[in-house]
Design a protein around this motif. Structure first.
Motif, PDB file in Angstrom:
ATOM      1  N   VAL A 281      30.548  32.981   4.100  1.00 35.18           N
ATOM      2  CA  VAL A 281      29.137  33.093   3.736  1.00 35.18           C
ATOM      3  C   VAL A 281      28.415  31.859   4.281  1.00 35.18           C
ATOM      4  O   VAL A 281      28.740  30.729   3.915  1.00 35.18           O
ATOM      5  CB  VAL A 281      28.937  33.188   2.215  1.00 35.18           C
ATOM      6  CG1 VAL A 281      27.444  33.267   1.886  1.00 35.18           C
ATOM      7  CG2 VAL A 281      29.669  34.394   1.648  1.00 35.18           C
ATOM      8  N   THR A 282      27.452  32.099   5.166  1.00 34.83           N
ATOM      9  CA  THR A 282      26.620  31.033   5.710  1.00 34.83           C
ATOM     10  C   THR A 282      25.233  31.147   5.113  1.00 34.83           C
ATOM     11  O   THR A 282      24.626  32.220   5.163  1.00 34.83           O
ATOM     12  CB  THR A 282      26.534  31.135   7.245  1.00 34.83           C
ATOM     13  OG1 THR A 282      27.853  31.118   7.794  1.00 34.83           O
ATOM     14  CG2 THR A 282      25.728  29.981   7.816  1.00 34.83           C
ATOM     15  N   ASN A 283      24.759  30.060   4.522  1.00 36.87           N
ATOM     16  CA  ASN A 283      23.421  30.089   3.940  1.00 36.87           C
ATOM     17  C   ASN A 283      22.429  29.542   4.954  1.00 36.87           C
ATOM     18  O   ASN A 283      22.434  28.354   5.288  1.00 36.87           O
ATOM     19  CB  ASN A 283      23.364  29.259   2.660  1.00 36.87           C
ATOM     20  CG  ASN A 283      22.043  29.437   1.939  1.00 36.87           C
ATOM     21  OD1 ASN A 283      21.048  28.838   2.313  1.00 36.87           O
ATOM     22  ND2 ASN A 283      22.044  30.272   0.910  1.00 36.87           N
ATOM     23  N   ASP A 288      21.769  34.247   2.478  1.00 34.28           N
ATOM     24  CA  ASP A 288      23.198  34.353   2.785  1.00 34.28           C
ATOM     25  C   ASP A 288      23.430  35.318   3.941  1.00 34.28           C
ATOM     26  O   ASP A 288      22.817  36.393   4.013  1.00 34.28           O
ATOM     27  CB  ASP A 288      23.971  34.843   1.560  1.00 34.28           C
ATOM     28  CG  ASP A 288      24.137  33.762   0.513  1.00 34.28           C
ATOM     29  OD1 ASP A 288      23.887  32.580   0.849  1.00 34.28           O
ATOM     30  OD2 ASP A 288      24.490  34.083  -0.631  1.00 34.28           O
ATOM     31  N   ASN A 290      26.765  37.073   5.943  1.00 33.86           N
ATOM     32  CA  ASN A 290      28.195  37.306   5.771  1.00 33.86           C
ATOM     33  C   ASN A 290      28.884  37.568   7.110  1.00 33.86           C
ATOM     34  O   ASN A 290      28.315  38.185   8.013  1.00 33.86           O
ATOM     35  CB  ASN A 290      28.430  38.490   4.836  1.00 33.86           C
ATOM     36  CG  ASN A 290      27.873  38.236   3.452  1.00 33.86           C
ATOM     37  OD1 ASN A 290      28.347  37.362   2.748  1.00 33.86           O
ATOM     38  ND2 ASN A 290      26.851  38.989   3.071  1.00 33.86           N
TER      39      ASN A 290
END
Length: 390
Positions: A281-283, A288, A290
């Motif tokens: 998960v990259t914010n 977010d 995925n």
């Protein structure tokens, strides 16, 4: 609470601790310094010993104190989990007012205190003991203002101190300590060759100078941003050494983990810690995103693909794991917003080169991913997918 590695153990050789006084300082005229020297029971003159310098030394050297560094050294040296290391535990100078001298020595963010150690204290101890003279075998540690002083010594003289331990460090407005997060961030493309351990407390001091908790978190963020070899442990304590002391043995294992002769340092690196499928998960600025990261190993080399919900499958261009940080790089496809109206790619300089830097802990990892073309980071977290046989 202190663990077994901080307590005397049956069958473990006990080193010696001797008390000394340093007078006639040229760097700090008029100041007298008390210091203690710990020498492991296994020491001989045949081989140079690693060395670790502690500021506010009395708080670290005591056998009944919150850290008990000599006892920890005894146990870990005996088990081969840190090198044979001579400890130097030095108090701030004491002319007429010890507190004022402590501030004068520990707070300035220049190389004066490092010069004091390198020109006076280490040579004095080196007359009696065979000490290493390379940075990889030298560490420095301190608490509060002493933690700031330890970082300052490593920052200005990474050629002399490659390993820094900062407990509840004063990276606030104390005449310059608050500048370090910015100074660290400026080294993103050329980080200094230092390994840094930061320990802080969620209930630390909150004074006019600033919040010690927020200052240490800011240091952590800056070290991540510039990709330093670092580790951060923030407990729920205050401005004391109970947390730092409890984790001190593990701190030493991490600090010296790859030093020649330490147990496991010469073993072939296992990729088992990173091989497999990871839900990532990259914010991105609060949203977010995925993806699934799949890492494989073949003939001692790693490879990876990223299956991203926005861009689909992407092949990683670089994958590296050194036992601490996992690094993987990839190139994102050119996004639609940079295309021309007729569908042709005209005058586009988009590269989309991305690099992730994460620290793996069991079945999770956490770190940052950012552009290699501009200084911008996003937080990233991963969790290993269970295998089908689980």
């Amino acid at each position: 609470m202190l663990g077994v590695d901080s307590l005397p153990q049956e069958g473990v050789p006990k080193g010696t601790v001797t008390n000394h006084t340093w007078e006639g300082s040229r760097v700090y005229p008029g100041a007298t310094h008390d210091y203690w020297v710990y020498v492991p029971a296994q020491y001989t003159d045949a081989e140079p010993a690693a060395v670790m310098v502690f500021q506010d030394g009395q708080g670290y050297v005591g056998p009944e104190g919150p850290v008990r560094a000599p006892t920890v050294f005894d146990n870990l040296i005996h088990k081969g989990e840190m090198p044979l290391t001579i400890g130097i535990f030095i108090n701030p100078g004491k002319p007429e007012q010890e507190v004022d001298q402590r501030s004068a020595q520990y707070v300035p963010i220049d190389d004066t205190y490092a010069r004091f150690l390198l020109e006076e204290i280490l040579p004095a101890v080196g007359k009696d003991y065979n000490l290493v003279d390379d940075a990889q075998g030298r560490a420095i540690c301190g608490m509060s203002d002493g933690g700031l002083a330890a970082f300052t010594a490593g920052w200005h003289r990474p050629d002399a101190f490659s390993k820094v331990v900062s407990h509840i460090g004063s990276y606030t407005r104390l005449r310059g300590g608050s500048e370090y997060p910015y100074l660290i961030r400026r080294t993103r493309d050329n980080p200094k060759p230092i390994r840094v351990f930061i320990q802080g407390g969620m209930n630390d001091l909150n004074l006019t100078e600033g919040s010690w908790t927020l200052a240490n978190l800011s240091m952590a963020s800056a070290l991540m941003f510039s990709r330093y070899d670092h580790r951060v442990e923030i407990g729920d304590g205050g401005h004391d050494m109970f947390h730092g002391g409890a984790i001190f043995p593990d701190t030493m294992r991490w600090l010296w983990r790859d030093y020649p002769g330490v147990k496991g340092a010469d073993d072939a690196l296992s990729f088992d810690a990173v091989v497999g499928e990871w839900d990532v998960v990259t914010n991105v600025l609060g949203k977010d995103r995925n993806s699934v990261l799949t890492i494989t190993a073949d003939d001692g080399a790693l490879a990876a693909t990223i299956n991203d919900e926005q861009h689909g499958e992407i092949q990683a261009t670089v994958v590296d794991y050194d036992g601490g940080a996992l690094i993987y790089k990839y190139v994102e496809p050119i996004p639609e917003w940079v295309s021309s109206k007729d569908g042709d790619w005209k005058d586009v300089e988009w590269t989309g080169r991305m690099a992730a830097w994460v620290r793996v802990a069991g079945d999770t990892f956490e770190g940052a991913v950012g552009s290699e073309d501009k200084p911008l980071d996003y937080s990233v977290k991963g969790r290993r997918r269970a295998s089908r046989g689980d």
